[in-house]
Design a protein around this motif. Sequence first.
Motif, PDB file in Angstrom:
ATOM      1  N   LYS A 223      24.575  36.074  56.646  1.00 51.82           N
ATOM      2  CA  LYS A 223      24.203  35.345  55.440  1.00 51.82           C
ATOM      3  C   LYS A 223      23.066  36.081  54.735  1.00 51.82           C
ATOM      4  O   LYS A 223      22.163  36.596  55.386  1.00 51.82           O
ATOM      5  CB  LYS A 223      23.774  33.913  55.774  1.00 51.82           C
TER       6      LYS A 223
ATOM      7  N   LYS B 183      16.953  36.701  62.264  1.00 46.65           N
ATOM      8  CA  LYS B 183      16.621  36.901  60.864  1.00 46.65           C
ATOM      9  C   LYS B 183      15.733  38.123  60.709  1.00 46.65           C
ATOM     10  O   LYS B 183      14.698  38.234  61.367  1.00 46.65           O
ATOM     11  CB  LYS B 183      15.896  35.656  60.325  1.00 46.65           C
TER      12      LYS B 183
ATOM     13  N   SER C 273      14.478  41.218  57.526  1.00 49.40           N
ATOM     14  CA  SER C 273      14.545  41.581  56.114  1.00 49.40           C
ATOM     15  C   SER C 273      15.325  42.878  55.971  1.00 49.40           C
ATOM     16  O   SER C 273      15.414  43.682  56.900  1.00 49.40           O
ATOM     17  CB  SER C 273      13.139  41.750  55.532  1.00 49.40           C
TER      18      SER C 273
ATOM     19  N   TYR D 292      14.926  44.834  66.035  1.00 53.57           N
ATOM     20  CA  TYR D 292      15.099  43.516  66.641  1.00 53.57           C
ATOM     21  C   TYR D 292      15.588  43.665  68.076  1.00 53.57           C
ATOM     22  O   TYR D 292      16.353  44.573  68.395  1.00 53.57           O
ATOM     23  CB  TYR D 292      16.109  42.671  65.849  1.00 53.57           C
TER      24      TYR D 292
ATOM     25  N   SER E 168      17.836  37.909  54.476  1.00 54.89           N
ATOM     26  CA  SER E 168      17.792  37.482  55.859  1.00 54.89           C
ATOM     27  C   SER E 168      19.172  37.715  56.453  1.00 54.89           C
ATOM     28  O   SER E 168      20.184  37.349  55.854  1.00 54.89           O
ATOM     29  CB  SER E 168      17.432  36.000  55.968  1.00 54.89           C
ATOM     30  N   VAL E 169      19.240  38.343  57.600  1.00 53.39           N
ATOM     31  CA  VAL E 169      20.519  38.614  58.248  1.00 53.39           C
ATOM     32  C   VAL E 169      20.646  37.669  59.432  1.00 53.39           C
ATOM     33  O   VAL E 169      19.841  37.713  60.359  1.00 53.39           O
ATOM     34  CB  VAL E 169      20.606  40.073  58.718  1.00 53.39           C
ATOM     35  N   LEU E 170      21.628  36.806  59.397  1.00 56.51           N
ATOM     36  CA  LEU E 170      21.866  35.854  60.473  1.00 56.51           C
ATOM     37  C   LEU E 170      23.137  36.272  61.197  1.00 56.51           C
ATOM     38  O   LEU E 170      24.209  36.313  60.593  1.00 56.51           O
ATOM     39  CB  LEU E 170      22.006  34.442  59.915  1.00 56.51           C
ATOM     40  N   SER E 171      23.043  36.609  62.468  1.00 54.98           N
ATOM     41  CA  SER E 171      24.194  37.141  63.186  1.00 54.98           C
ATOM     42  C   SER E 171      24.324  36.495  64.552  1.00 54.98           C
ATOM     43  O   SER E 171      23.348  36.123  65.179  1.00 54.98           O
ATOM     44  CB  SER E 171      24.061  38.659  63.368  1.00 54.98           C
TER      45      SER E 171
ATOM     46  N   PRO F  11      21.415  33.419  66.582  1.00 56.02           N
ATOM     47  CA  PRO F  11      21.281  34.040  65.258  1.00 56.02           C
ATOM     48  C   PRO F  11      19.850  34.537  65.053  1.00 56.02           C
ATOM     49  O   PRO F  11      18.900  33.914  65.536  1.00 56.02           O
ATOM     50  CB  PRO F  11      21.606  32.895  64.293  1.00 56.02           C
TER      51      PRO F  11
ATOM     52  N   HIS G 240      20.001  36.010  51.944  1.00 56.90           N
ATOM     53  CA  HIS G 240      19.068  35.099  51.277  1.00 56.90           C
ATOM     54  C   HIS G 240      18.123  35.920  50.416  1.00 56.90           C
ATOM     55  O   HIS G 240      17.439  36.811  50.909  1.00 56.90           O
ATOM     56  CB  HIS G 240      18.274  34.297  52.313  1.00 56.90           C
TER      57      HIS G 240
END
Length: 537
Positions: free
Chosen positions: A275, A197, A199, A180, A147-150, A195, A277
């Motif tokens: 982050k 999320k 994949s 996205y 998961s990419v949290l930006s 942020p 995950h």
Amino acid sequence: MNDVLEATSPATSLSGPATCVTKVELRVSCKALLDRDTLNKSDPCVILMVQNDGQWIELDRTEVIKSNLHPVFGKVFSLDYYFEEVQKLRFEVYDIHGTHSIGTRDDDFLGGVECTLGQVSRCCCLTNPFLPAVAPDLWSNNWDLFSVLSSLFLQDLFSKSDPFLEIYRINDDETEQLVYRTEVIKNNLNPVWEPFKVSLISLCSCDEDRKLKCLVWDHDSRGKHDFIGEFYATFREMQKISSGNKVSWDCMNPKYKQKKRNYKNSGVVILTDLKLHRVYSFLDYIMGGCQIHFTVAIDFTASNGDPRNSCSLHYINPYQPNEYLKALIAVGEICQDYDSDKRFSALGFGARIPPNYEVSIFLFIQGVVEAYQNCLPKIQLYGPTNVAPIINRLAKVAAGDGNIKDASRYHILLILTDGVVTDMADTREAIVRASYQPLSIIIVGVGNADFTDMQILDGDDGVLRSPKGEPVLRDIVQFVPFRDFKTASPAALAKCVLAEVPSQVVEYFSHKAISPMSPMRDLPTPILSPVATTPTE
């Protein structure tokens, strides 16, 4: 001779622009090969064959290792893995004498071994006491899903804007796929987007160096958005933030750059947080030792017809299996590779049982096909078609396993029935309760009844709810009418009904926050099928 077929850990790989494909990579070694050479030791090579429509086809082969009876080959075999299919493998070992085609009459066939990819994925040690050993190693190349949290900032725009950002993945064929789109930040030159999320497979097809095209727009309510600028990024660049580096990109507008001599950029996009995950795969759990326990429940209601009559759905034809047996064999053949003792439980419902001929659930274990055939003359087909007691019974067993705080057990219940269930409300309630347990349910409708009302249990067209309105925690039911596969191969039925099981297994353990166990090396060892003494033609 200590002939061993070994495997260690799963390889989950992701390929293609937007499709997740699980791959296994097999590393091969041999022990105690026969020495057919007079002056030197054998020069072995291993050929991997796969079965396609009943025919053995060469997939790939290793290099030749000179004068070695215990070779460890550098070649890696790569295969796509499908839980819902029986993927038969055949390893053939040759002593090579020439430099021409391997496997010719000039080469000595030293032996070989047959297995399924399912067996290899579940066990770390597969043995064949009759032939030289071939040792595939399931190599872990886990392309994990992240998961990419930006949070991103846009600065120094020339005027007030309503900016939003789009991220596109550039595929191998140069096409672009939207990954996205952020929300619109009104009237702001320094927006902070929420942020988000995604994949890793969606973001970059698990290729850290794949280019991402990022576009910044000034939103227009009529849809005619103004282009602010663009930049290109990679996931590898984004990861630099984890080591404390500042990660940012100049947002460039080619039109302004061409026209304006002192043009620097149209703003700067800054990555402020990222982050990662991990999401485990089905193979992670299987290789960790998770056992798939298989149970079949068979409908013995009177609507099936007298088993002595050739028109009955339970009629035992000496020349071909009936629909109940076809469905049972098709699904059971897959599941047996994931249960170490291969002991299936079988339940019957809707029959009167001697001596009192009361309607009840009865249990028979092992030799399911033989037990099914043997019990038919001893019972009285009756009714009704109540499925809820079957589901509740197995859910209770699964609940006991669910109390174990590791990923060691999961259950599949196959229900074979010739009609719509008569306890639909209770069945819906039972499924909702069962959705909290390590359990998947497959229902196959046998015969020509109208199964329209059964589709509600599948949940594909909406969330299944109990009569009181409580939704299922997970979608655990797959329903198919057997008549849709009457002219198809048994593999087609198995592929359809089992395709969702891997995701259901992962979903259950993920919901419970249970990670796979460490790869097991002390599982019971199945005996592999010996290959004939002559090679495949």
